[in-house]
Design an enzyme around this catalytic site. Structure first.
Site, PDB file in Angstrom:
ATOM      1  CG  HIS A 207      -0.209   0.317   2.497  1.00  0.00           C
ATOM      2  ND1 HIS A 207       0.479  -0.649   3.194  1.00  0.00           N
ATOM      3  CD2 HIS A 207      -0.045   1.467   3.193  1.00  0.00           C
ATOM      4  CE1 HIS A 207       1.030  -0.105   4.268  1.00  0.00           C
ATOM      5  NE2 HIS A 207       0.728   1.176   4.292  1.00  0.00           N
TER       6      HIS A 207
HETATM    7  C1  UD1 Z   1      -1.722   5.681   6.175  1.00  0.00           C
HETATM    8  C2  UD1 Z   1      -0.355   6.064   6.786  1.00  0.00           C
HETATM    9  C3  UD1 Z   1       0.616   4.921   6.562  1.00  0.00           C
HETATM   10  C4  UD1 Z   1       0.056   3.607   7.073  1.00  0.00           C
HETATM   11  C5  UD1 Z   1      -1.289   3.362   6.398  1.00  0.00           C
HETATM   12  C6  UD1 Z   1      -1.945   2.088   6.827  1.00  0.00           C
HETATM   13  C7  UD1 Z   1       0.171   8.457   6.707  1.00  0.00           C
HETATM   14  C8  UD1 Z   1       1.013   9.476   6.046  1.00  0.00           C
HETATM   15  N1  UD1 Z   1       0.185   7.242   6.133  1.00  0.00           N
HETATM   16  O1  UD1 Z   1      -1.537   5.563   4.771  1.00  0.00           O
HETATM   17  O2  UD1 Z   1       1.808   5.205   7.278  1.00  0.00           O
HETATM   18  O3  UD1 Z   1       0.954   2.564   6.753  1.00  0.00           O
HETATM   19  O4  UD1 Z   1      -2.147   4.459   6.737  1.00  0.00           O
HETATM   20  O5  UD1 Z   1      -3.085   1.852   6.055  1.00  0.00           O
HETATM   21  O6  UD1 Z   1      -0.454   8.743   7.699  1.00  0.00           O
HETATM   22  N2  UD1 Z   1      -8.999   5.488   2.114  1.00  0.00           N
HETATM   23  C9  UD1 Z   1     -10.218   4.883   2.075  1.00  0.00           C
HETATM   24  N3  UD1 Z   1     -10.800   4.539   3.264  1.00  0.00           N
HETATM   25  C10 UD1 Z   1     -10.217   4.761   4.455  1.00  0.00           C
HETATM   26  C11 UD1 Z   1      -8.973   5.389   4.479  1.00  0.00           C
HETATM   27  C12 UD1 Z   1      -8.358   5.745   3.305  1.00  0.00           C
HETATM   28  O7  UD1 Z   1     -10.783   4.653   1.018  1.00  0.00           O
HETATM   29  O8  UD1 Z   1     -10.798   4.412   5.506  1.00  0.00           O
HETATM   30  C13 UD1 Z   1      -8.328   5.826   0.844  1.00  0.00           C
HETATM   31  C14 UD1 Z   1      -8.539   7.249   0.401  1.00  0.00           C
HETATM   32  O9  UD1 Z   1      -8.672   7.264  -0.975  1.00  0.00           O
HETATM   33  C15 UD1 Z   1      -7.236   7.928   0.781  1.00  0.00           C
HETATM   34  C16 UD1 Z   1      -6.227   6.809   0.621  1.00  0.00           C
HETATM   35  O10 UD1 Z   1      -6.930   5.626   0.983  1.00  0.00           O
HETATM   36  O11 UD1 Z   1      -6.979   9.028  -0.014  1.00  0.00           O
HETATM   37  C17 UD1 Z   1      -5.022   6.958   1.500  1.00  0.00           C
HETATM   38  O12 UD1 Z   1      -5.391   7.142   2.857  1.00  0.00           O
HETATM   39  P1  UD1 Z   1      -4.448   7.985   3.847  1.00  0.00           P
HETATM   40  O13 UD1 Z   1      -5.050   8.048   5.195  1.00  0.00           O
HETATM   41  O14 UD1 Z   1      -4.060   9.260   3.201  1.00  0.00           O
HETATM   42  O15 UD1 Z   1      -3.116   7.159   3.928  1.00  0.00           O
HETATM   43  P2  UD1 Z   1      -2.777   5.600   3.777  1.00  0.00           P
HETATM   44  O16 UD1 Z   1      -2.236   5.352   2.418  1.00  0.00           O
HETATM   45  O17 UD1 Z   1      -3.877   4.718   4.267  1.00  0.00           O
END
Ligand code: UD1
Length: 363
Positions: A207
């Protein structure tokens, strides 16, 4: 009565705060332990299922921040968390890990002169392109108590000029959760549901932006999964970021039908899948530690790890971010060339109790 607020935001935070919450219950008469969920992760299978699996109470505060650019997400958390701090005036804020919620809440508390404790401090990948590395560096600089999981953190923090008397080597709270829920996980039934045989499948997760954001890398990832699926069943629970990119680049349908694609999986079922797997291929930080504890072979598809102990004495193989290297190593492991590992010091299931004792002493 002292008041402490622990912060959770994203999936890897929940299993770290659960044992702390449990350990604080012993001191219920003198400490009120509250939980604030920033809402960085909000999907049911990225958040709610973890509260249920880990028997965490409903959060006392929910900030509902959701997704966004780094600036938008971090700033949004700060604005909302500041309101909670002004209203509640806690004696201490506890943050865990390295996600945007971690730095956002530490910075907010620090500016209001509220003490903070960072659990899982001092880990460094030395790769400042990773958002998590920036979060770790900054959080550690401004935290009052730093709880570390492995010895490399002692040197990292010393090199950054952080005073020894703030640093406590307590072990790994994530392993507290793992140990606690392993008996329940063995009864999960997920293997039967997915028609998997114990120790005869490969579990994959991927991821990180650096691994799943470009079309070229995703093509290679699909190639890796397809190639391994010829040898073993592959189960790949897809993170929302990875899923979106696979769909946007029209690659999702190129994945071999022998690869089992699933939505993100809850804590108990995932632990069961980890425990019974023959090999794990991942770019996650936490999974490198969980496989080391369980003695499961793990290939980390990254060029650095902030958790060097998992490579030095554990079962982790760091192969670089080329998926071709991961494929070569996977074939060797599936042909029997495995690495024996040891469990790191203090990864014994009692880390949360150590942390809570120190906190009570310092408050
Ligand atoms: C975040 C953490 C990362 C961790 C990961 C675990 C930061 C910078 N990154 O990354 O260190 O390893 O979590 O998963 O804090 N989204 C959904 N549903 C959700 C959450 C996210 O669809 O419940 C999608 C959204 O499109 C979002 C993307 O995932 O834009 C990324 O989510 P984000 O919270 O920005 O970071 P992660 O890649 O999950």
């Amino acid at each position: 009565m002292k008041k402490i607020i622990s912060v959770v935001g994203a999936r890897p935070n929940f299993m770290k705060v659960a044992p702390l919450h449990k350990a604080f219950q012993k001191y219920r008469d003198s400490v009120q332990h509250l939980i604030c969920h920033t809402g960085q992760h909000y999907d049911e299978n990225m958040s709610k299922v973890f509260f249920e699996d880990l028997e965490l109470p409903k959060p006392d505060f929910y900030l509902g921040i959701g997704s966004g650019s780094h600036a938008k997400q971090t700033a949004g958390i700060m604005v909302e968390f500041e309101k909670i701090l002004l209203q509640e005036k806690p004696d201490l804020v506890i943050v865990v890990g390295d996600v945007n919620s971690t730095i956002a809440c530490t910075l907010t508390a620090c500016k209001l002169h509220i003490k903070t404790a960072h659990v899982e401090a001092g880990l460094r990948s030395f790769d400042r392109d990773m958002p998590e590395e920036i979060n770790r560096l900054l959080t550690d600089q401004i935290s009052d108590l730093l709880f570390i999981t492995e010895k490399s953190s002692i040197y990292n923090l010393k090199n950054e000029g952080i005073s020894d008397n703030k640093v406590f080597f307590v072990g790994n709270v994530m392993i507290d959760s793992l140990k606690n829920y392993l008996p329940k996980a063995t009864k999960s039934g997920i293997l039967e549901k997915l028609s998997l045989k114990p120790h005869n499948y490969v579990l994959m997760t991927m991821h990180r932006p650096s691994n799943v954001d470009s079309q070229e890398q995703l093509k290679d990832l699909v190639h890796l999964m397809n190639s391994i699926s010829v040898k073993r069943k592959v189960i790949f629970p897809i993170h929302p970021r990875t899923k979106k990119n696979l769909e946007d680049y029209l690659l999702i349908n190129s994945i071999n039908k022998k690869v089992i694609l699933s939505e993100p999986i809850g804590y108990i079922d995932f632990l069961c899948l980890l425990r019974q797997s023959e090999l794990v291929i991942t770019d996650s930080g936490g999974i490198q530690e969980e496989t080391t504890y369980l003695g499961i072979q793990c290939i980390t598809s990254r060029s650095t790890t902030e958790r060097p102990i998992t490579v030095e004495i554990g079962t982790n193989h760091l192969v670089g971010d080329s998926y071709q290297k991961a494929e070569e190593k996977a074939l060797q492991i599936l042909n029997g060339k495995i690495k024996k590992g040891k469990i790191p010091d203090f990864w014994d299931g009692n880390s949360a109790e150590r942390i809570v004792k120190i906190i009570i002493d310092k408050l």
